[in-house]
Scaffold this active site. Structure first.
Site, PDB file in Angstrom:
ATOM      1  N   SER A   1      44.774   8.229  10.907  1.00  0.00           N
ATOM      2  CA  SER A   1      45.761   8.838  10.478  1.00  0.00           C
ATOM      3  C   SER A   1      45.721  10.032   9.956  1.00  0.00           C
ATOM      4  CB  SER A   1      46.358   7.844   9.114  1.00  0.00           C
ATOM      5  OG  SER A   1      46.368   6.495   9.740  1.00  0.00           O
TER       6      SER A   1
ATOM      7  N   HIS B   1      44.553   0.797  15.015  1.00  0.00           N
ATOM      8  CA  HIS B   1      45.105  -0.376  14.090  1.00  0.00           C
ATOM      9  C   HIS B   1      45.445  -1.308  15.251  1.00  0.00           C
ATOM     10  CE1 HIS B   1      46.156   2.714  11.102  1.00  0.00           C
ATOM     11  NE2 HIS B   1      45.547   1.821  10.342  1.00  0.00           N
TER      12      HIS B   1
ATOM     13  N   GLN C   1      32.769   1.439   3.854  1.00  0.00           N
ATOM     14  CA  GLN C   1      33.822   0.304   3.158  1.00  0.00           C
ATOM     15  C   GLN C   1      33.661  -0.996   3.721  1.00  0.00           C
ATOM     16  OE1 GLN C   1      38.408   1.312   2.961  1.00  0.00           O
ATOM     17  NE2 GLN C   1      38.164   0.189   4.793  1.00  0.00           N
TER      18      GLN C   1
ATOM     19  N   MET D   1      39.811   7.867  16.121  1.00  0.00           N
ATOM     20  CA  MET D   1      41.377   7.687  15.768  1.00  0.00           C
ATOM     21  C   MET D   1      41.578   7.527  14.342  1.00  0.00           C
ATOM     22  SD  MET D   1      43.296   6.033  18.678  1.00  0.00           S
ATOM     23  CE  MET D   1      43.209   6.705  20.301  1.00  0.00           C
TER      24      MET D   1
ATOM     25  N   ASP E   1      35.323   2.931   9.012  1.00  0.00           N
ATOM     26  CA  ASP E   1      35.087   3.065   7.751  1.00  0.00           C
ATOM     27  C   ASP E   1      34.071   2.214   7.625  1.00  0.00           C
ATOM     28  OD1 ASP E   1      37.071   4.977   7.064  1.00  0.00           O
ATOM     29  OD2 ASP E   1      38.246   3.374   7.417  1.00  0.00           O
TER      30      ASP E   1
ATOM     31  N   LEU F   1      50.409   4.068  11.796  1.00  0.00           N
ATOM     32  CA  LEU F   1      49.554   3.087  12.747  1.00  0.00           C
ATOM     33  C   LEU F   1      49.297   3.885  14.029  1.00  0.00           C
ATOM     34  CD1 LEU F   1      51.391  -0.539  11.863  1.00  0.00           C
ATOM     35  CD2 LEU F   1      49.364   0.490  10.631  1.00  0.00           C
ATOM     36  N   HIS F   2      48.112   3.575  14.401  1.00  0.00           N
ATOM     37  CA  HIS F   2      47.766   3.987  15.649  1.00  0.00           C
ATOM     38  C   HIS F   2      47.078   3.265  16.488  1.00  0.00           C
ATOM     39  CE1 HIS F   2      43.996   4.491  13.924  1.00  0.00           C
ATOM     40  NE2 HIS F   2      44.455   5.157  12.726  1.00  0.00           N
TER      41      HIS F   2
HETATM   42  O1  PAF Z   1      40.912   1.127   5.468  1.00  0.00           O
HETATM   43  C1  PAF Z   1      42.080   1.121   4.700  1.00  0.00           C
HETATM   44  O2  PAF Z   1      42.977   1.826   5.504  1.00  0.00           O
HETATM   45  C2  PAF Z   1      42.311   1.206   3.248  1.00  0.00           C
HETATM   46  O3  PAF Z   1      41.025   1.614   2.517  1.00  0.00           O
HETATM   47  C3  PAF Z   1      42.456  -0.515   3.030  1.00  0.00           C
HETATM   48  C4  PAF Z   1      41.343  -1.227   3.367  1.00  0.00           C
HETATM   49  C5  PAF Z   1      43.646  -0.719   3.634  1.00  0.00           C
HETATM   50  C6  PAF Z   1      42.574  -0.469   1.622  1.00  0.00           C
HETATM   51  O4  PAF Z   1      43.788   0.246   1.221  1.00  0.00           O
END
Ligand code: PAF
Length: 281
Positions: free
Chosen positions: A188, A37, A155, A186, A152, A33-34
């Site tokens: 990971s 998050h 996503q 930022m 993302d 985590l950073h």
């Molecule tokens: O964005 C992420 O960190 C990942 O793709 C997620 C949404 C936690 C699914 O593993």
């Protein structure tokens, strides 16, 4: 703050919250985590009474085994950070309980229209794996709201579409991208950058900003090609750098109201992704 690795136990805890009519907000993560998050968690706290954070490095979404093996895992420090952030519960499931018949047998959820290009093209199978794990987390944790980062962006759109297609009653909220002082988003993965690469990494965002500034002045294809050559000059291997409609990721058209510029590039062995959003001028 309670930490659970068993689905049944966290389910029980959540059903107690639900009987009090508390709103459950989920932030799903792969750990390490950073500040990015932390800002999603702060946003989550403003959206409901109980914040649940999941930590699970999902093997199904890695298209390269070495990437999965090298993904940073820092569970103890993550849990200490979540405690300091006053999170209500943490879910750290085991792979065997999420994939009881093995990774190869896991069902995959396809959202074809949004996954053909960009990360869907360069990381085959990635979004199917993301959708599967997010679907499982939604079924176990039954959140009212789930927060995902704008970083993302593809996503985020895919998860929104999945929620809509599969009739989940969950509100998806986007959190803003946190940046280092020089603009680097930022992530990971930034810890994998060498000092020299770290110095170069800001070029990805500065090229996105340049597109935003120059959008009304230069053509789309010139903006895209000059970003490619600028990034390659700074040692980056560009996978994509495209200017698209932010609603459906299609090329800009007369109906475009908001623009997204999506970019992915490698610096050595580290893959960086980023984007910028702005209204159609
Ligand atoms: O964005 C992420 O960190 C990942 O793709 C997620 C949404 C936690 C699914 O593993």
């Amino acid at each position: 703050m309670k930490v659970y690795s068993e689905s049944e136990q966290i389910r029980e805890h959540i059903s107690r919250w639900k009987s009090n009519k508390d709103k459950i907000v989920l932030v799903s993560t792969m750990g390490h985590l950073h500040k990015g998050h932390a800002s999603l968690i702060e946003l989550a706290k403003s959206l409901g009474q109980c914040v649940v954070v999941s930590i699970f490095v999902n093997p199904l979404q890695f298209n390269q085994e070495s990437d999965f093996a090298h993904y940073p895992r820092t569970l103890d420090t993550d849990i200490a950070q979540l405690q300091a952030l006053n999170v209500d519960a943490v879910f750290t499931p085991h792979t065997e309980s999420l994939y009881p018949h093995g990774i190869q047998s896991a069902p995959k959820i396809l959202i074809p229209e949004l996954t053909e290009e960009f990360d869907g093209r360069f990381r085959p199978g990635h979004f199917e794996g993301v959708c599967t794990i997010v679907c499982k987390l939604f079924n176990i944790l039954t959140p009212d709201v789930a927060v995902f980062g704008n970083k993302d962006y593809q996503q985020l759109l895919i998860i929104r579409r999945m929620v809509n297609e599969l009739n989940f009653h969950i509100n998806i909220v986007a959190g803003k991208t946190e940046r280092e002082a020089d603009g680097l988003a930022m992530s990971s993965r930034n810890t994998h950058l060498s000092p020299k690469q770290r110095e170069l990494a800001h070029h990805l965002y500065s090229n996105l900003e340049r597109v935003k500034k120059q959008f009304s002045i230069e053509t789309i294809s010139l903006l895209e090609t000059s970003a490619y050559s600028h990034l390659e000059k700074h040692s980056m291997r560009v996978e994509y750098f495209n200017i698209r409609d932010a609603i459906n990721l299609q090329p800009i058209s007369d109906s475009t109201r908001e623009i997204v510029v999506l970019a992915a590039a490698w610096l050595g062995e580290t893959r960086l992704i980023d984007n910028i959003l702005f209204p159609m001028p």
